[in-house]
Design a protein around this motif. Structure first.
Motif, PDB file in Angstrom:
ATOM      1  N   ALA A   1       0.828  -1.202   0.000  1.00  0.00           N
ATOM      2  CA  ALA A   1       0.000   0.000   0.000  1.00  0.00           C
ATOM      3  C   ALA A   1       0.867   1.259   0.000  1.00  0.00           C
ATOM      4  O   ALA A   1       0.539   2.252  -0.659  1.00  0.00           O
ATOM      5  CB  ALA A   1      -0.933  -0.004   1.207  1.00  0.00           C
TER       6      ALA A   1
ATOM      7  N   ARG B   1       1.239   4.375  -3.103  1.00  0.00           N
ATOM      8  CA  ARG B   1       0.669   5.655  -2.683  1.00  0.00           C
ATOM      9  C   ARG B   1       0.888   6.717  -3.768  1.00  0.00           C
ATOM     10  O   ARG B   1       1.585   6.486  -4.746  1.00  0.00           O
ATOM     11  CB  ARG B   1       1.323   6.118  -1.378  1.00  0.00           C
ATOM     12  CG  ARG B   1       2.758   6.565  -1.535  1.00  0.00           C
ATOM     13  CD  ARG B   1       3.451   6.754  -0.209  1.00  0.00           C
ATOM     14  NE  ARG B   1       4.776   7.333  -0.353  1.00  0.00           N
ATOM     15  CZ  ARG B   1       5.863   6.664  -0.721  1.00  0.00           C
ATOM     16  NH1 ARG B   1       5.761   5.376  -1.025  1.00  0.00           N
ATOM     17  NH2 ARG B   1       7.037   7.276  -0.813  1.00  0.00           N
TER      18      ARG B   1
ATOM     19  N   LYS C   1      -2.806   7.826  -8.401  1.00  0.00           N
ATOM     20  CA  LYS C   1      -3.087   6.438  -8.741  1.00  0.00           C
ATOM     21  C   LYS C   1      -3.932   6.340  -9.996  1.00  0.00           C
ATOM     22  O   LYS C   1      -4.868   7.113 -10.201  1.00  0.00           O
ATOM     23  CB  LYS C   1      -3.825   5.746  -7.579  1.00  0.00           C
ATOM     24  CG  LYS C   1      -3.025   5.646  -6.292  1.00  0.00           C
ATOM     25  CD  LYS C   1      -3.843   4.982  -5.197  1.00  0.00           C
ATOM     26  CE  LYS C   1      -3.058   4.892  -3.897  1.00  0.00           C
ATOM     27  NZ  LYS C   1      -3.854   4.254  -2.822  1.00  0.00           N
TER      28      LYS C   1
ATOM     29  N   SER D   1      -5.229  -1.154  -4.210  1.00  0.00           N
ATOM     30  CA  SER D   1      -5.174  -0.608  -2.853  1.00  0.00           C
ATOM     31  C   SER D   1      -6.383  -1.054  -2.040  1.00  0.00           C
ATOM     32  O   SER D   1      -6.260  -1.360  -0.842  1.00  0.00           O
ATOM     33  CB  SER D   1      -5.106   0.920  -2.904  1.00  0.00           C
ATOM     34  OG  SER D   1      -3.899   1.359  -3.496  1.00  0.00           O
TER      35      SER D   1
ATOM     36  N   ALA E   1      -6.270  -3.355   1.384  1.00  0.00           N
ATOM     37  CA  ALA E   1      -6.938  -2.998   2.637  1.00  0.00           C
ATOM     38  C   ALA E   1      -7.797  -4.155   3.144  1.00  0.00           C
ATOM     39  O   ALA E   1      -7.837  -4.442   4.349  1.00  0.00           O
ATOM     40  CB  ALA E   1      -7.793  -1.749   2.439  1.00  0.00           C
TER      41      ALA E   1
ATOM     42  N   GLY F   1      -7.308   3.039   0.836  1.00  0.00           N
ATOM     43  CA  GLY F   1      -6.146   2.433   1.450  1.00  0.00           C
ATOM     44  C   GLY F   1      -6.387   1.910   2.851  1.00  0.00           C
ATOM     45  O   GLY F   1      -7.505   1.932   3.373  1.00  0.00           O
TER      46      GLY F   1
ATOM     47  N   HIS G   1      -2.167   4.180   8.813  1.00  0.00           N
ATOM     48  CA  HIS G   1      -1.010   3.437   8.326  1.00  0.00           C
ATOM     49  C   HIS G   1       0.183   3.454   9.288  1.00  0.00           C
ATOM     50  O   HIS G   1       0.715   2.381   9.644  1.00  0.00           O
ATOM     51  CB  HIS G   1      -0.600   3.990   6.961  1.00  0.00           C
ATOM     52  CG  HIS G   1       0.155   3.029   6.112  1.00  0.00           C
ATOM     53  ND1 HIS G   1       1.494   2.750   6.311  1.00  0.00           N
ATOM     54  CD2 HIS G   1      -0.229   2.272   5.068  1.00  0.00           C
ATOM     55  CE1 HIS G   1       1.904   1.867   5.410  1.00  0.00           C
ATOM     56  NE2 HIS G   1       0.880   1.559   4.649  1.00  0.00           N
TER      57      HIS G   1
END
Length: 314
Positions: free
Chosen positions: A31, A35, A38, A46, A50, A122, A126
């Protein structure tokens, strides 16, 4: 080593937890590499990453909980249905139970946070997910052979790095083989510049992980066998040699992709025809699929190794 049905069940649950942890790490890495701006295929990839992270966190938590229950049943020599008093005693009175509870709590936090709504497709929170995974790995390292040297001792930290390295390698290969590569194959040829960045980042990370794996593995392995005659003269040593053999096979496959397939693949992703891109991607992905199954074998053997008695304690 003589394993009963409960021992085998515990090993399967431990392997499943380790595989779930590896998938979580691989999803986070992938992921991160996808980034930024996209294309459509990256958005879809992505979203799948997830979902994989969420499901892997759930699997890791459930398998860890079930494995702890089975462990308590084995220690108390009771059936699974009668193991609750042993489970409660282990949680309240033992260091092992306390450490397991910390790791399970961190996994539970990761599961809960993975359902947090996000503005994009996503993985939510994170950076915090990385801290949680690092904590889970540290708890696992403090619950195995290295803790004999003391909590947070040098062998524990070396094992922690080793666990994160193997989880990264296995996870990134799994995500590349089964999530990202299929998405790239369905993308338009003009959308694959992000794919080139992903492939380069994955290859560089795999190299770093492999170096860390061999260095920490050498430390752990020698500390475990303690003498040359124990390498083939003990069950621990034999399992260690088998694990090393599988790691070398996987490393050879990764090396083949890096030095033979990847240069042509990167060149095709930066401006070749769709047919050439597809052919190079399929060659690269085929090796990844083979490597992924070898690495799943490494996870399985590593699980047996962690549960094997050290030489002199059999």
């Amino acid at each position: 080593m003589n394993y009963g049905s409960l021992d085998i069940e515990r090993l399967l649950l431990m392997a499943l937890q380790n595989l779930g942890l590896a998938a979580m790490v691989g999803a986070l890495l992938s992921a991160w590499w996808l980034r930024g701006p996209k294309s459509d295929w990256q958005v879809r990839a992505s979203a799948k990453l997830a979902l994989v992270f969420r499901m892997s966190a759930i699997v890791a938590l459930l398998s860890s909980t079930a494995g702890f229950w089975v462990h308590c049943a084995l220690m108390s020599e009771t059936t699974l249905l009668d193991a609750w008093p042993a489970v409660r005693s282990m949680l309240v009175k033992t260091q092992f139970g306390h450490i397991w509870a910390i790791g399970a709590s961190l996994l539970l936090c990761a599961v809960v946070l993975s359902f947090k709504p996000t503005s994009g497709a996503g993985i939510p929170c994170h950076p915090l997910m990385w801290l949680l995974i690092g904590g889970v790995a540290l708890a696992k390292s403090n619950a195995g052979h290295p803790v004999d040297a003391g909590i947070l001792s040098l062998p524990v930290w070396v094992d922690w790095v080793h666990l994160l390295a193997i989880s990264s390698w296995v996870g990134m290969v799994l995500m590349a083989a089964y999530i990202v590569s299929p998405g790239m194959l369905r993308a338009r040829s003009t959308e694959l510049s992000g794919g080139a960045r992903y492939v380069q980042a994955m290859s560089d990370a795999a190299t770093v992980a492999l170096i860390a794996l061999f260095l920490t593995g050498a430390f752990n392995g020698w500390r475990g066998v303690s003498a040359p005659e124990n390498i083939l003269g003990s069950s621990y040593g034999v399992v260690l040699v088998f694990k090393l053999a599988l790691v070398l096979v996987a490393a050879a496959l990764g090396g083949h992709n890096r030095f033979f397939e990847m240069p042509a693949l990167l060149a095709s992703l930066k401006g070749s025809s769709s047919a050439i891109q597809t052919r190079q991607l399929k060659r690269f992905a085929t090796v990844l699929h083979i490597e992924s199954w070898v690495l799943i074998g490494v996870i399985a053997i590593a699980t047996v190794l962690v549960s094997s008695p050290l030489p002199g304690t059999e």
